[in-house]
Design a protein around this motif. Structure first.
Motif, short mmCIF file in Angstrom:
data_model
loop_
_atom_site.label_atom_id
_atom_site.label_comp_id
_atom_site.label_asym_id
_atom_site.label_seq_id
_atom_site.Cartn_x
_atom_site.Cartn_y
_atom_site.Cartn_z
N SER A 150 84.06 -55.05 51.91
CA SER A 150 85.04 -54.46 50.99
C SER A 150 86.40 -55.12 51.12
CB SER A 150 85.17 -52.96 51.23
OG SER A 150 85.62 -52.71 52.55
N GLY A 151 86.60 -55.92 52.17
CA GLY A 151 87.85 -56.64 52.35
C GLY A 151 88.75 -56.03 53.41
N PHE A 152 89.46 -56.90 54.15
CA PHE A 152 90.40 -56.46 55.17
C PHE A 152 91.79 -56.28 54.58
CE2 PHE A 152 87.50 -59.19 57.78
CZ PHE A 152 86.97 -58.18 58.57
N ASN A 153 92.60 -55.46 55.24
CA ASN A 153 94.04 -55.51 55.08
C ASN A 153 94.53 -56.51 56.12
OD1 ASN A 153 96.86 -54.91 55.78
ND2 ASN A 153 96.67 -53.23 54.34
N VAL A 154 94.94 -57.68 55.69
CA VAL A 154 95.23 -58.78 56.61
C VAL A 154 96.33 -58.42 57.60
CG1 VAL A 154 96.13 -61.15 56.76
CG2 VAL A 154 94.40 -60.57 55.04
N GLU A 155 97.38 -57.75 57.13
CA GLU A 155 98.49 -57.41 58.03
C GLU A 155 98.02 -56.46 59.12
OE1 GLU A 155 101.48 -58.50 58.53
OE2 GLU A 155 101.31 -59.97 56.93
N GLU A 156 97.20 -55.48 58.77
CA GLU A 156 96.71 -54.53 59.78
C GLU A 156 95.87 -55.24 60.83
OE1 GLU A 156 94.64 -51.29 58.06
OE2 GLU A 156 96.40 -50.43 57.07
N ILE A 157 94.96 -56.10 60.38
CA ILE A 157 94.11 -56.84 61.33
C ILE A 157 94.96 -57.74 62.21
CG2 ILE A 157 92.27 -58.56 61.53
CD1 ILE A 157 91.27 -55.86 60.58
N HIS A 158 95.97 -58.38 61.62
CA HIS A 158 96.81 -59.30 62.39
C HIS A 158 97.59 -58.55 63.48
CE1 HIS A 158 100.28 -62.25 62.88
NE2 HIS A 158 99.20 -62.94 63.19
N LYS A 159 98.11 -57.39 63.16
CA LYS A 159 98.84 -56.60 64.16
C LYS A 159 97.94 -56.24 65.34
CE LYS A 159 102.18 -54.48 60.98
NZ LYS A 159 102.58 -53.24 60.28
N GLN A 160 96.71 -55.86 65.05
CA GLN A 160 95.77 -55.53 66.12
C GLN A 160 95.37 -56.77 66.91
OE1 GLN A 160 92.64 -52.57 64.84
NE2 GLN A 160 93.69 -52.76 62.88
N PHE A 161 95.20 -57.88 66.20
CA PHE A 161 94.81 -59.12 66.86
C PHE A 161 95.89 -59.61 67.82
CE2 PHE A 161 94.74 -63.83 66.82
CZ PHE A 161 93.50 -64.05 67.40
N LEU A 162 97.16 -59.46 67.43
CA LEU A 162 98.26 -59.93 68.28
C LEU A 162 98.33 -59.19 69.61
CD1 LEU A 162 101.19 -60.51 65.75
CD2 LEU A 162 99.81 -62.23 66.92
N LYS A 163 97.85 -57.95 69.62
CA LYS A 163 97.92 -57.16 70.85
C LYS A 163 96.98 -57.68 71.93
CE LYS A 163 99.19 -52.86 68.46
NZ LYS A 163 98.72 -51.50 68.06
N THR A 164 95.80 -58.15 71.52
CA THR A 164 94.76 -58.53 72.49
C THR A 164 94.30 -59.98 72.35
OG1 THR A 164 93.01 -57.80 71.01
CG2 THR A 164 93.90 -56.17 72.54
N ARG A 165 94.73 -60.67 71.27
CA ARG A 165 94.24 -62.01 70.94
C ARG A 165 92.72 -62.02 70.86
NH1 ARG A 165 98.34 -64.21 68.70
NH2 ARG A 165 97.08 -66.12 68.66
#
Length: 467
Positions: free
Chosen positions: A262-277
């Protein structure tokens, strides 16, 4: 039998084959394709009371234009073959987008995640001293930029160290690009490569007749996209595509592949990704431990934005994307590329598509040498002129122009607007040159046409100089 992958040989083979289609003499081809010089340095740095020895490289491919230009990457995978290949790509890339630089590349064999900021600064300054004393860095000769494992702060350390070693150089800040804005950088540089990927795709998808044989419909809106690599380039490519109406359905990283049809919200995924890489613990997604699955997932656009050699003869037969946009350097091997072409998959090549970074680096270098930011001298003047035009229309119409209409007129462009305008114009003009050359010479694919265009421009310089 599986292919033996040599990145530099891969680049050289494509260049030679493409250059021959332009009737360039073998002497000139040989003069262009090899690196002019490569240094390897080993230097000690005292960390935590003991000496660690680091190995780094800087390759200069072609000095037909000066300075030479190319990033510095920090990674354990770095080796001489890689930096030579990447320096060649930089020469061709700059020629394609008409940026007046030769090509270079650097690398340090290091895992930056193992060191704190103080240690990285110490290592970076030592590496800078090694390059500076061998004249492999200077605003007039050799200008690095960020790459994998490095960032704006790394460039600030390099610039500061160079300035301490060459205090008499008034243009010292121009010794690197990709610096923080507060330390001589330029607005728009961080996202430049990803924005360039977007502009390239946008222009390609407006070429209705060209993309029709590949079964691709015009426009970005509604296209499904899978991204491999969610660092700076992958994130910004995804962000701009999503803003234009594309659907980002898959993201592959080192520790796995996440999918949401259905598609990601890119900003939300990026914020989570930055926390843990990591993408492993992102909620509400389908997770696959094998990140290579992302390359093989059905989609309209696949964007490899990680390392070289990701699509080879082994997995190319399983690729299901209609269009591959090479945001990384060398993500498709020669044998893999042949299979993709046979399958009718359109490939937008790295040697063109990720040139947004060096284009904006060129703007930053000009800013550093001119010692004035873009828009400072004429922004207010253009704004006043525009307002006078509006006043003239109001006088002719004998009524005021509604404020909601007047506000849409932006007469005085700031630095970011100037940079983005220049980048868009550069990327779109270059793609049209590539497509026109492909058609005029009946070339098999866009990669061949892009390399042929670079070969033609660089060869012209050598031919004129040898008259």
């Amino acid at each position: 039998m599986s292919e033996t992958y040599s990145f530099s040989q891969n680049v050289n083979d494509i260049f030679v084959a493409s250059a021959k289609l332009m009737n360039i003499s073998q002497d000139v081809i040989d003069q262009i394709k090899f690196c002019n010089s490569v240094i390897q340095v080993k230097f000690p740095v005292r960390l935590n009371g003991s000496l660690d020895v680091f190995t780094g490289w800087r390759a200069v491919h072609s000095e037909h234009r000066l300075p030479v230009k190319g990033g510095i990457r920090y990674a354990l995978e770095v080796n001489q073959d890689e930096v030579e290949a990447l320096s060649a790509l930089m020469s061709y890339k700059c020629a394609i987008v008409d940026v007046p630089f030769g090509g270079a590349k650097g690398g340090l064999c290091i895992d930056p995640s193992r060191y704190n900021d103080q240690q990285l600064e110490k290592i970076t300054r030592a590496f800078t001293r090694e390059m500076t004393k061998r004249s492999f860095i200077s605003p007039a000769e050799n200008v690095p930029a960020p790459d994998m494992g490095t960032n704006a702060r790394t460039m600030a350390w390099i610039a500061d160290e160079y300035r301490s070693l060459r205090p008499q150089d008034i243009n010292a800040l121009g010794c690197v690009t990709g610096k923080p804005v507060e330390q001589g950088g330029i607005r728009g540089r961080t996202e430049a490569t990803g924005r360039g990927v977007f502009f390239g795709l946008e222009e390609l998808l407006n070429q209705d007749e060209f993309i029709k044989p590949f079964g691709i419909k015009p426009g970005i809106k509604g296209k499904t996209v899978v991204i491999q690599g969610f660092g700076n380039v992958g994130y910004h490519s995804a962000k701009f595509l999503e803003e234009a109406g594309a659907k980002i359905i898959g993201i592959a990283e080192r520790d796995g592949f996440i999918l949401r049809e259905s598609g990601f919200n890119v900003e939300e995924i990026h914020k989570q990704f930055l926390k843990t890489r990591s993408v492993r613990d992102i909620p509400d997604v389908d997770y696959y431990q094998d990140s290579k699955k992302g390359l093989e997932h059905p989609c309209d656009i696949l964007i490899p934005a990680a390392l070289e050699g990701q699509i080879t003869e082994e997995n190319a037969p399983r690729i299901k994307a209609k269009l591959i946009a090479e945001a990384a350097n060398g993500p498709v091997s020669t044998a893999g590329d042949k299979i993709l072409n046979e399958k009718g998959i359109l490939v937008l090549p790295d040697v063109y598509l990720n040139a947004g970074g060096v284009t904006v680096s060129y703007f930053e270098w000009i800013k550093n040498l001119s010692h004035i930011r873009f828009g400072r001298m004429d922004r207010k003047l253009e704004d006043m002129r525009g307002k006078r035009v509006l006043q003239l229309f109001e006088k002719l119409l004998d009524k005021p122009i509604p404020s909601e209409i007047a506000q849409k007129f932006n007469f005085g462009a700031d630095e970011l607007e100037v940079i983005n305008s220049g980048l868009e114009d550069t990327m779109k003009n270059a793609l049209n040159e590539i497509i026109q050359l492909k058609a005029s010479r009946d070339m098999p694919d866009l990669r061949t046409a892009a390399y042929a265009l670079a070969a033609k421009k660089i060869a012209r310089y050598y031919e004129i100089m040898s008259l």
